[in-house]
Design a protein around this motif. Structure first.
Motif: not given
Length: 193
Positions: A151-164
């Motif tokens: 299991m992992n936190l899917d970083l691609s689903k975060l809003p763009k500023p949070f992905q950075v």
């Protein structure tokens, strides 16, 4: 050796020890799992312990939606080519906070649940029950397979500023290790850990 050199060496050792010990226990750990054959299907039941960093908890409380992805795969080793992956399954669980009701909301595959605290919400996110991951008709009974999941936190689903931000901050990279175990289709109908 002078007193200043001894103090400097002691200070350097203290700094090294501070960086060598883990600062926190955040992350995802697999507590238990079982893979059970029911009729012609294999069902996965698993329990994960999820601990978020204070920054992630704060982000959820401020309206950032977190998506946790559980991945399952089945591989068969081949000596002549890359390993065969006859089965790859994914499941997403969504964690959000509703400020009007002051409750956390968990949604996964048509199932929704509300929790009053973040710990209750993370416990619900980390509980997987009766997930149909394998159809026994897809397997060759004479072959040995290796099953694995995480299991992992899917970083691609975060809003763009949070992905950075996630690229620069290890606290946002939350994932469990892969658990791998052998699976014989005509072997035991329950694998448990």
């Amino acid at each position: 050796m002078s007193q200043r050199i001894k103090q400097f060496i002691f200070l350097c050792l203290m700094v090294l020890c501070a960086f060598a010990t883990p600062a926190s226990a955040e992350g995802i750990k697999i507590k238990s799992f079982e893979l059970e054959r029911v009729d012609n299907d294999w069902l996965l039941n698993a329990s994960f312990q999820i601990e978020l960093s204070p920054g992630l908890e704060d982000a959820v409380k401020k309206g950032v939606v977190l998506y946790f992805q559980t991945e399952f795969d089945l591989t068969r080793s081949r000596w002549y080519w890359f390993d065969e992956k006859p089965i790859v399954a994914q499941r997403q669980t969504r964690l959000s906070y509703q400020p009007l009701t002051q409750q956390f909301r968990i949604a996964s595959e048509g199932f929704t649940f509300s929790a009053k605290t973040i710990s209750e919400a993370l416990q619900a996110v980390g509980s997987i029950g009766g997930w149909d991951v394998i159809d026994n008709n897809q397997l060759d009974p004479s072959k040995l397979y290796t099953a694995g999941f995480r299991m992992n936190l899917d970083l691609s689903k975060l809003p763009k500023p949070f992905q950075v931000n996630a690229l620069n901050n290890r606290d946002w990279n939350v994932s469990s290790d892969w658990i791998r175990f052998p699976l014989q289709p005509n072997g035991p109908s329950l694998i448990k850990r």
